[in-house]
Design an enzyme around this catalytic site. Structure first.
Site, PDB file in Angstrom:
ATOM      1  N   CYS A   1       0.851  -1.180   0.000  1.00  0.00           N
ATOM      2  CA  CYS A   1       0.000   0.000   0.000  1.00  0.00           C
ATOM      3  C   CYS A   1       0.890   1.234   0.000  1.00  0.00           C
ATOM      4  O   CYS A   1       2.102   1.126   0.202  1.00  0.00           O
ATOM      5  CB  CYS A   1      -0.947  -0.005   1.203  1.00  0.00           C
ATOM      6  SG  CYS A   1      -0.118   0.067   2.797  1.00  0.00           S
TER       7      CYS A   1
ATOM      8  N   HIS B   1      -4.418   7.179  17.081  1.00  0.00           N
ATOM      9  CA  HIS B   1      -3.040   7.273  17.549  1.00  0.00           C
ATOM     10  C   HIS B   1      -2.579   8.721  17.515  1.00  0.00           C
ATOM     11  O   HIS B   1      -3.142   9.558  16.803  1.00  0.00           O
ATOM     12  CB  HIS B   1      -2.113   6.429  16.682  1.00  0.00           C
ATOM     13  CG  HIS B   1      -2.089   6.865  15.261  1.00  0.00           C
ATOM     14  ND1 HIS B   1      -3.092   6.527  14.372  1.00  0.00           N
ATOM     15  CD2 HIS B   1      -1.232   7.648  14.571  1.00  0.00           C
ATOM     16  CE1 HIS B   1      -2.831   7.069  13.196  1.00  0.00           C
ATOM     17  NE2 HIS B   1      -1.713   7.771  13.293  1.00  0.00           N
TER      18      HIS B   1
END
Length: 670
Positions: free
Chosen positions: A9, A586
Site C-alpha cells: 500500500c 493514535h
C-alpha cells in the site's frame, strides 16, 4: 497449485499486511500453496527466490503503488488494488485457479495500466512527477549544503564573485557539491520515466535529463533546467511505454527491456530534445538576453520586476541564468545595482519556502517541514535550487508565490540602491561585505520572503485535502477522500523501521528520552491496567476521552497536555477506523510520558467513519512521545494488522469477560 502474491500500500503499513494475511488464509482454505511477499515501509519481507518464481503457476499483485514486474515475464499475472486483496482474496485465487488471467509480457503493460482494476486513484501525472522529485531531493540537499559550507569557510570576495582558492580543501568540497548538483535533473527525469514505463524507462529518462541540463547539445549556455528535465522525463517515459506496446516475436522479448527499449527510447528522446525542443529554447534565451540589455535606461521598476520574476521562475534553470548572466555582465561595466536586485531575488525562494514549511503545519507534511530546514539554510547561502522540490511538487501554487516575493524584494532593493559587487546572492554576500546598503538588502529579503510565505500559505490546500508529499522510496500516499480511507496512513510521520521505542521521562519539566524498550509483541507496551472491556462512550469523542483517561491514570500521558489534539488532528486527516469493527486512533505528543497502547471494547459499537461502514467495537489507541527518535509504530501496526484479520481472534476478543483473558489473547499478537 502454487501461487505467489505481493501486497503493498502507499505507506506500506496496515493494508499491506492485512491483504497478505487474508490471501494466506484464503489460500489455505482453497488448498493452494501460497507465498506472500510484502513490500512495506519496513522493506521487502519474505522475498521470492528464483525457484519460487520458476515453480509458480501464477502471481497476484494486490498493490496501490508501483511494483516492478520484470521478473514475472511469461507468468500468469493478476494485478489488483490492495483493497481487493483484503476483501476478495478467495475470488482472486479462484480466478488464478480457473486460468482466467493473462500471461504477462514485458512490453504489453505499463506501470499504471496493467489492468483497469488497479487504476491509480490519484492523478497519474502527479504520481509520476512525485516519484522523480522524491529521488531528486537528496541530490539537491547534498549539493546545496556542501557548496554553502565551502563558500562560507573558503570563499574570497573578488570583482568576479565569491571565489574559492584552487587547491584548497574548500575547493574540493565545493566540487563534490557541484557533482551532486549535476545529477539533479537526470535523476528527476529518470525516475519520472521509470514511474511511467517501469525499469526500461529509467535509462532513457536519465539520458534525456542530462541533455536537458546541458545546453551545449543545442547551443544554450544555461540548458533547460529542472523544467526541461520534467519534460524529458515524461517524454522518455511515454516513448518507452509506446515501444513496450509494440508486439514482437517471442525470440525478441527477452532483449526488449534491456536493449531495444532503452536504446530506441534514448535515441528518440535525445534527437527530439536536441533538434525540436532545445534549439528554440536556446534562441528564446538569447532573445531574452538582448531584450534585457536593451532595457537599460528605461523604467527601473519594470526592470527590477522582470529580473525578480526571471530569477525565481525556474530556480537555476535557463531563465534564471539569463538574468544572472545579465547582472554579472553589469558588474563588469561598474553597475552593481542590477546584481544587488538579483542577489535579493536569488535567496527569496528557498528562504520563503523553508519558512513556510516550518511555520505552517496545515499546509505541509512532516517530511516537507523537515526538508524546509535544509531549504532555508540553502537560501542563506544564495542557493535558489533549494526551493525546487517544493516547486516541482506543486508548481501552480509555489512558482507564482515565489515569483511575486522575488519581484517585491527586487523592487525594494532597487529603491534602496542596493549594490552587489560579486556575482552571487543571498545573505552570505552581505556578511562577507560585498553588498552596499546592507540594511536595505536585508529589508528587501525579509519583505520578499514574507510576501511569498503569505501567498503560498493562502494558495496551498491543507495537507489532508490533497495528495501528501513523497516519503520513502518514491511512494505516494493516496489523497484523503480519493475513494479510500487510508488506514495504512497510520501514520506516515511516525513510521520508522525500528522495533524499539524510547520512552520519555520528565527532568525539571523537560522531556528527555530514557532507555529504549524492545517491542517484540503487543504486550510489551500493553498491561492489564491499560485494558478497558466496558467502554461506555457512545460517540467517537467520548471514547477518545475515556481511553485517554486510562492513559492518564496509568502515568502514560500528562493530564494537562495536548495528546487529545494530536489524536483529533490525525482523525481529521482520515479516519483510523480500518473496518471490520476495528479502529486504531493514535497520536504523537509531548504530553506522552511513555509509549503505550490502550485496548478498549465498546460492545454496541461507535461510529468511526470506517470505510466499510462498520462501527468500531475493538479499539486500540497508540500513544508515542513526540521526541522519540525511535518508535515501534510499524512493528505494532504490522502485528495488529495481521492478527486482526483472523475472524476467530476478533470474535474471541469481543467475547472476553476479564482483563486477564484479554491480556492473554493480546499476548498472541507478535
Amino acid at each position: 497449485m502454487k501461487i505467489l502474491a505481493i501486497t503493498s500500500c502507499p505507506n506500506g503499513i496496515a493494508h499491506t499486511y492485512m491483504a497478505a494475511e487474508n490471501l494466506q488464509k484464503a489460500g489455505a482454505k482453497l488448498g493452494v500453496e501460497l507465498k506472500v511477499e510484502t513490500q512495506g515501509s519496513i522493506g521487502v519481507e519474505n522475498q521470492f527466490t528464483e525457484q519460487d518464481i520458476r515453480e509458480a503457476d501464477g502471481i497476484i499483485i494486490a498493490a496501490d503503488k508501483t511494483v516492478v514486474k520484470d521478473r514475472f515475464v511469461g507468468k500468469k499475472l493478476l494485478v489488483v488494488g490492495v483493497q481487493d486483496g483484503i476483501r476478495r482474496p478467495e475470488e482472486l485465487i479462484q480466478r488464478m485457479m480457473n486460468g482466467d488471467v493473462p500471461v504477462y509480457q514485458a512490453q504489453s503493460k505499463s506501470a499504471e495500466d496493467m489492468t483497469g482494476e488497479n487504476k491509480p486513484k490519484q492523478n497519474p501525472i502527479y504520481r509520476h512527477l512525485m516519484n522523480g522529485v522524491s529521488y531528486m531531493v537528496p541530490f539537491i540537499v547534498i549539493g546545496g549544503l556542501l557548496i554553502a559550507i565551502a563558500l562560507t569557510m573558503g570563499g574570497v570576495k573578488t570583482p568576479g564573485g565569491l571565489v574559492i582558492p584552487e587547491g584548497s580543501i574548500w575547493k574540493t568540497i565545493e566540487s563534490i557539491g557541484a557533482a551532486a548538483f549535476t545529477f539533479m535533473v537526470p535523476i528527476l527525469a529518470g525516475f519520472i520515466a521509470m514511474s511511467i514505463a517501469d525499469r526500461p524507462g529509467l535509462a532513457p529518462g536519465m539520458v534525456g535529463g542530462f541533455i536537458a541540463a546541458n545546453g551545449s547539445f543545442y547551443g544554450s549556455e544555461a540548458g533547460a533546467g529542472f523544467i526541461g528535465g520534467i519534460i524529458a522525463g515524461f517524454l522518455a517515459g511515454y516513448v518507452a511505454l509506446a515501444i513496450k506496446r509494440i508486439k514482437v516475436p517471442r525470440s525478441l522479448q527477452p532483449i526488449m527491456p534491456i536493449i531495444v527499449i532503452p536504446v530506441l527510447a534514448s535515441l528518440v528522446v535525445g534527437l527530439i530534445f536536441v533538434f525540436v525542443i532545445g534549439a528554440p529554447v536556446a534562441d528564446l534565451f538569447e532573445a531574452l538576453t538582448v531584450w534585457l540589455a536593451g532595457m537599460q535606461g528605461t523604467s527601473s521598476i519594470l526592470l527590477a520586476l522582470i529580473l525578480g520574476a526571471m530569477i525565481s521562475f525556474d530556480m537555476g534553470g535557463p531563465v534564471n541564468k539569463v538574468a544572472f548572466l545579465f547582472g554579472s555582465a553589469m558588474i563588469g561595466e561598474g553597475n552593481y545595482e542590477i546584481m544587488g536586485q538579483i542577489a535579493v531575488a536569488i535567496c527569496v525562494p528557498p528562504i520563503a519556502m523553508g519558512l513556510a514549511a516550518m511555520m505552517n503545519k496545515r499546509k505541509f507534511t512532516p517530511a516537507e517541514r523537515e526538508a524546509g530546514k535544509a531549504t532555508f539554510t540553502m537560501g542563506l547561502f544564495g542557493i535558489t535550487e533549494g526551493a525546487i522540490p517544493f516547486a516541482a511538487q506543486d508548481p501552480l501554487r509555489v512558482i507564482p508565490s515565489i515569483m511575486v516575493g522575488s519581484m517585491a524584494g527586487s523592487v525594494i532593493a532597487m529603491f534602496g540602491s542596493v549594490g552587489d559587487s560579486v556575482a552571487h546572492g543571498g545573505p552570505i554576500v552581505a556578511v562577507l561585505g560585498a553588498v552596499d546598503h546592507v540594511l536595505m538588502f536585508f529589508l528587501a529579503v525579509l519583505v520578499g520572503a514574507a510576501v511569498s510565505v503569505i501567498m503560498v500559505s493562502l494558495l496551498k490546500k491543507d495537507v489532508a485535502a490533497e495528495t501528501p508529499a513523497v516519503v520513502g522510496e518514491g511512494a505516494i500516499e493516496d489523497p484523503a477522500g480519493a475513494g479510500e480511507t487510508s488506514a495504512e496512513d497510520v501514520d506516515a510521520t511516525l513510521a520508522v523501521d525500528s522495533a524499539e521505542v524510547a520512552p520519555t521521562v520528565m527532568n525539571n519539566g523537560k522531556a528527555t528520552e530514557a532507555s529504549a524498550i524492545r517491542v517484540e509483541k503487543l504486550t510489551d507496551i500493553v498491561t492489564p491496567d491499560l485494558i478497558n472491556l466496558n467502554l461506555v462512550g457512545t460517540t467517537q469523542d467520548a471514547v477518545i476521552d475515556e481511553m485517554i483517561g486510562v492513559l492518564e491514570r496509568n502515568g502514560a500521558v500528562r493530564a494537562d497536555g495536548d495528546f487529545k489534539q494530536a489524536i483529533l488532528a490525525r482523525e481529521q486527516e482520515s479516519s483510523t477506523g480500518i473496518g471490520m469493527n476495528i479502529a486504531i486512533p493514535h497520536g504523537k505528543s509531548d504530553a506522552v510520558l511513555k509509549p503505550s497502547v490502550v485496548f478498549g471494547i465498546q460492545q454496541d459499537g461507535v461510529d468511526w467513519k470506517s470505510l466499510d461502514g462498520s462501527e468500531a467495537k475493538l479499539i486500540f489507541m497508540i500513544a508515542v512521545p513526540r521526541n522519540s527518535k525511535q518508535n515501534a509504530h510499524l512493528k505494532v501496526l504490522q502485528m495488529l494488522s495481521r492478527k486482526l484479520m483472523d475472524d476467530d481472534f476478533r470474535e474471541a476478543l469481543l467475547a472476553v469477560t476479564t482483563k486477564e483473558e484479554a491480556y492473554q489473547l493480546l499476548d498472541q499478537v507478535h
